[in-house]
Enzyme design. Structure first.
Site, PDB file in Angstrom:
ATOM      1  CD  GLU A  74      55.168  59.651 -12.904  1.00 22.58           C
ATOM      2  OE1 GLU A  74      56.303  60.010 -13.252  1.00 22.58           O
ATOM      3  OE2 GLU A  74      54.725  58.504 -13.096  1.00 22.58           O
ATOM      4  CB  THR A  76      42.159  55.622   5.582  1.00 24.35           C
ATOM      5  OG1 THR A  76      41.361  55.752   6.759  1.00 24.35           O
ATOM      6  CG2 THR A  76      42.885  54.296   5.604  1.00 24.35           C
ATOM      7  CG  ASP A  80      47.560  53.384  10.733  1.00 24.06           C
ATOM      8  OD1 ASP A  80      46.637  54.173  10.437  1.00 24.06           O
ATOM      9  OD2 ASP A  80      47.753  52.301  10.143  1.00 24.06           O
ATOM     10  CE1 TYR A 112      50.832  59.039 -14.131  1.00 27.68           C
ATOM     11  CE2 TYR A 112      48.875  58.406 -15.351  1.00 27.68           C
ATOM     12  CZ  TYR A 112      49.895  58.086 -14.484  1.00 27.68           C
ATOM     13  OH  TYR A 112      49.980  56.828 -13.972  1.00 27.68           O
ATOM     14  NE  ARG A 130      38.424  52.437  -0.464  1.00 27.40           N
ATOM     15  CZ  ARG A 130      37.722  51.801   0.480  1.00 27.40           C
ATOM     16  NH1 ARG A 130      36.424  51.936   0.560  1.00 27.40           N
ATOM     17  NH2 ARG A 130      38.319  51.013   1.342  1.00 27.40           N
ATOM     18  CE  LYS A 175      39.998  52.317   7.155  1.00 27.03           C
ATOM     19  NZ  LYS A 175      41.028  51.483   7.779  1.00 27.03           N
TER      20      LYS A 175
HETATM   21  C1  LIG Z   1      42.050  50.717   7.229  1.00 30.68           C
HETATM   22  C2  LIG Z   1      43.395  50.760   7.819  1.00 30.68           C
HETATM   23  C3  LIG Z   1      44.539  50.792   7.015  1.00 30.68           C
HETATM   24  C4  LIG Z   1      44.540  50.533   5.531  1.00 30.68           C
HETATM   25  O1  LIG Z   1      43.777  51.306   4.764  1.00 30.68           O
HETATM   26  P1  LIG Z   1      43.394  50.849   3.288  1.00 30.68           P
HETATM   27  O2  LIG Z   1      42.872  52.108   2.739  1.00 30.68           O
HETATM   28  O3  LIG Z   1      42.382  49.762   3.446  1.00 30.68           O
HETATM   29  O4  LIG Z   1      44.625  50.384   2.598  1.00 30.68           O
HETATM   30  C5  LIG Z   1      45.772  50.956   7.632  1.00 30.68           C
HETATM   31  N1  LIG Z   1      45.868  51.037   8.964  1.00 30.68           N
HETATM   32  C6  LIG Z   1      44.792  50.973   9.764  1.00 30.68           C
HETATM   33  C7  LIG Z   1      44.975  51.075  11.248  1.00 30.68           C
HETATM   34  C8  LIG Z   1      43.522  50.815   9.232  1.00 30.68           C
HETATM   35  O5  LIG Z   1      42.477  50.712  10.032  1.00 30.68           O
END
Ligand SMILES: *Cc1c(COP(=O)(O)O)cnc(C)c1O
Length: 418
Positions: A57, A227, A201, A55, A236, A230
């Site tokens: 924080e 993220t 994003d 932990y 994750r 991907k």
């Molecule tokens: C996948 C994705 C997210 C969210 O990611 P999670 O890990 O599933 O919460 C946010 N924005 C975009 C553009 C995404 O493709």
């Protein structure tokens, strides 16, 4: 042996069997959901390590708990590697995933009810960019923009006129089901014209951005979220990059604004993924991801499929199945039975409902991670067609599934022992 030392296979055999089955499924099928990938063995080791026990924080050197000397090193390593990779001034690697990373951006810059803009879900945007069923659409005044009817590209004229009319606090640029490059500079101009914060994003494309296969918004957008699991191929997780002037606001929004203790094992996994992403092999992978998507798009087009926007610039292909008289859901389920795993998806201006839309979304990151190139993608396109022209033919599905498994044996999935 004490209970705590039993291997999973003995402690919980039924769960261990489920994981083994998933292992085999991921090894023997074509994983074409564009947001999925294969994390390396090293990433998995870090993400499954004892660091998850801790932990911590706060931020490195400013923790609310003792015993953090190693955790601080791990988090600083992850941050410095991500900074170097993207050329970012400030990095936060604590968001639990992409959605919490985006929520932190709202929390840093917006008050409830403030106007915000993002690409509509139905046009390829993400839920967290203001969709009605998302907390982001309920707590903020969402003004979605879309794509042009003529070519299904993001309509920058519409973005500008909506921005001038509604004066949003925050504009999202970034996509989840859009096969084309995003023009960060065009968004920057508009954000400047109306005094909005611009957040890019890059959740889907961060691996392509690192490798120079998609233009980087770092240095253009105020905030960049992503993220880590991907195309970036990490564990994750989520991360936020920003200009130094926004560092304090972002850090405060993540912790204590939105989260408690960071997931330290995932932070370690991000550090490993960032190391891997700095290699020539990763660059070659990202280049091949895009080439493979282009081969898939052009081959399916030759076979008579309607490809949204006519092709792709990135890692995914959006296929409109209308000309083939198959719906997205029927098509995606038939492909799944044949060992080709994608997802059904709306296409722009879809006359059908999201639960059974007109299209499917297919991505190449995972296939590329296992080494697929042009030849394999041509074969994949042929299999997709064979299944989709006879979506109820179980014999075709069984035959393709066997052929898929044979090909998969020649291209072992990274990070998966069989
Ligand atoms: C996948 C994705 C997210 C969210 O990611 P999670 O890990 O599933 O919460 C946010 N924005 C975009 C553009 C995404 O493709």
């Amino acid at each position: 042996m004490v209970l705590a030392d039993l291997p999973l296979s003995e402690r919980d055999p039924s769960l261990a069997a489920m994981i083994r089955r998933e292992n085999d499924l991921e090894a023997s099928t074509l994983r074409m959901i564009p947001s999925e990938n294969y994390a390396s063995r090293a990433v998995q080791e870090a993400a499954g390590s004892v660091l998850a026990n801790k932990y911590s924080e706060g931020y490195a050197r400013k923790r609310y708990y003792e015993g953090q000397e190693i955790i601080d090193e791990v988090e600083e390593l992850a941050i410095s590697r991500v900074k170097a990779l993207f050329g970012a001034e400030h990095v936060n690697v604590q968001p639990y995933s992409g959605s919490p990373a985006n929520l932190a951006v709202y929390y840093a810059f917006c008050n409830p009810g403030d106007p915000i803009m993002g690409l509509a879900l139905s046009a390829g945007g993400h839920l967290t960019h203001g969709h009605g069923v998302s907390i982001t659409g309920k707590f903020f005044k969402s003004i979605p923009y879309g794509v042009r009817r003529s070519d299904h590209r993001i309509d920058m004229d519409e973005v500008r006129s909506l921005a001038k009319e509604h004066k949003p606090k925050l504009i999202w640029a970034g996509t989840t089901a859009y096969p084309r490059a995003v023009d960060w500079n065009a968004f920057r101009e508009i954000a400047d014209e109306v005094g909005a914060i611009l957040a890019a994003d890059i959740s889907h494309i961060s691996g392509l951005v690192v490798a120079g296969e998609h233009a980087s918004p770092v240095g253009i957008a105020d905030i960049v979220t992503s993220t880590t699991h991907k195309t970036f191929r990490g564990p994750r997780g989520g991360m936020i990059m920003c200009k130094q002037q926004h560092a304090a606001a972002i850090d405060k929004a993540v912790f204590p604004g939105l989260q408690g203790g960071p997931h330290n094992a995932n932070t370690a996994g991000i550090a490993v993924a960032a190391l891997e992403a700095s290699t020539p092999e990763f660059k070659a992978y990202a280049k091949q991801v895009v080439e493979n998507a282009k081969v898939l798009a052009s081959t399916l087009a030759e076979l008579g499929y309607a490809i949204v926007t006519g092709g792709t610039d990135n890692h995914l292909v959006l296929v409109d199945l209308t000309p083939k008289n198959v719906t997205g859901k029927v098509g995606a389920k038939a492909l799944d039975k044949a060992g080709i795993v994608g997802n059904y998806n709306t296409v722009p201006f879809d006359p059908r409902k999201p639960f059974d839309p007109s299209g499917i979304r297919l991505g190449t990151p995972a296939l590329t991670s296992r080494g697929f190139g042009r030849e394999e993608m041509l074969q994949v396109a042929r299999w997709i067609d064979q299944v989709l022209v006879a979506p109820t033919d179980e014999a075709v599905q069984a035959r393709v599934r066997n052929e898929v498994a044979e090909l998969c044996k020649k291209f072992p999935a990274p990070g998966i022992a069989v």
